[in-house]
Enzyme design. Sequence first.
Site, mmCIF file in Angstrom:
data_model
loop_
_atom_site.group_PDB
_atom_site.id
_atom_site.type_symbol
_atom_site.label_atom_id
_atom_site.label_comp_id
_atom_site.label_asym_id
_atom_site.label_seq_id
_atom_site.Cartn_x
_atom_site.Cartn_y
_atom_site.Cartn_z
ATOM 1 C CG ASP A 196 -0.093 0.072 2.389
ATOM 2 O OD1 ASP A 196 1.030 0.033 2.594
ATOM 3 O OD2 ASP A 196 -0.899 -0.112 3.513
ATOM 4 N N GLY A 197 2.047 0.940 0.025
ATOM 5 C CA GLY A 197 2.776 2.305 -0.209
ATOM 6 C C GLY A 197 3.471 2.660 1.077
ATOM 7 C CD GLU A 198 0.961 1.802 5.908
ATOM 8 O OE1 GLU A 198 1.277 1.048 6.646
ATOM 9 O OE2 GLU A 198 -0.490 2.584 5.954
ATOM 10 C CD GLN A 200 2.743 28.575 6.793
ATOM 11 O OE1 GLN A 200 2.981 28.959 5.699
ATOM 12 N NE2 GLN A 200 1.955 29.342 7.456
ATOM 13 C CE LYS A 211 10.139 36.328 -0.486
ATOM 14 N NZ LYS A 211 10.991 35.126 -1.063
ATOM 15 C CG ASP A 263 17.126 32.933 -1.129
ATOM 16 O OD1 ASP A 263 16.943 32.925 0.236
ATOM 17 O OD2 ASP A 263 15.986 33.234 -1.943
ATOM 18 C CB SER A 320 11.274 26.743 -4.492
ATOM 19 O OG SER A 320 10.143 25.986 -4.736
ATOM 20 C CB THR A 321 9.234 28.534 -8.591
ATOM 21 O OG1 THR A 321 9.463 29.893 -8.030
ATOM 22 C CG2 THR A 321 8.068 27.689 -8.118
ATOM 23 N N GLY A 354 11.517 31.905 -9.371
ATOM 24 C CA GLY A 354 11.020 33.189 -9.452
ATOM 25 C C GLY A 354 11.649 34.279 -8.839
#
Length: 251
Positions: free
Chosen positions: A33-35, A92, A190, A217, A221-222, A224
């Site tokens: 099951d992916g565990e 976050q 920013k 930095d 990530s992207t 941008g």
Amino acid sequence: MVASLPGDPGIGAGLASYLGLEILPVFSRRFPDGEIYLRFPHVVEGGEILLVQSMYPAQCDRLVEVLLALEALGRYGSRVHLLVTYLAYARQDREFLSGEAASLRSIVRAVTAFGLETLITVDAHNPRAVREAMSGGRYLNLVPGEVFAEAISRKYGGRGVSVVAPDRGAADRARELAKHLGGDYVVVNKVRDRVTGRVEHDLSPLDSVRDLAVVVDDIVSTGGTVASIASYLTGRGVEVVLAVSHALLVG
Ligand code: R5P
């Protein structure tokens, strides 16, 4: 002994060879099951282990591997130093909108609840927030300023260099790198709309940069953030170097 979890891109093996330490093998597979199943086939009672993991990509699986490993090693009375070369969920780092999960705190609390001796991160997004969220143990955050400075000086020595922080959160990073390079640093403002996620930059602090800019930095990530700074600077005839610890290069 050094134990590398599946997300480690080979740093554990490099450290073991550099430090003359033995490797503690880790066996991992998936249930249907992916565990994730994880085992240390040669674990011994009371060892001292440097456990190495990067939590990118597949952040959730990489986190679960750390939790499984810490539970198993803890049962054998191991003293564990955990080196997380990329710490996921780090941006976050607090509640920006009411009711939001402060993801960094959950991750750091979960990992340190197992009684780690030491948590080691590499250029964590907000090391102060990591330390505050820890349930115990020592904390080391390895910063790359000196390493970046050596590489940049080797290639661009003698040029008038300015270090650029893409946001206020990167100001400490920029100050440290500028100190090693013997140049100045500027901080771009920013502003992120916390609801839409849209980012706007006030690039006017870049107008003082002349010859060579080193944009520093923790994460690309992207791309941008650095792209808008780089295109502004190159448009003004400034050469741009990017110094980044974690190149996710999403998409
Ligand atoms: C955010 O505060 C981080 O330090 C990086 O600036 C950010 O993650 C870069 O994201 P992107 O490459 O998507 O602009």
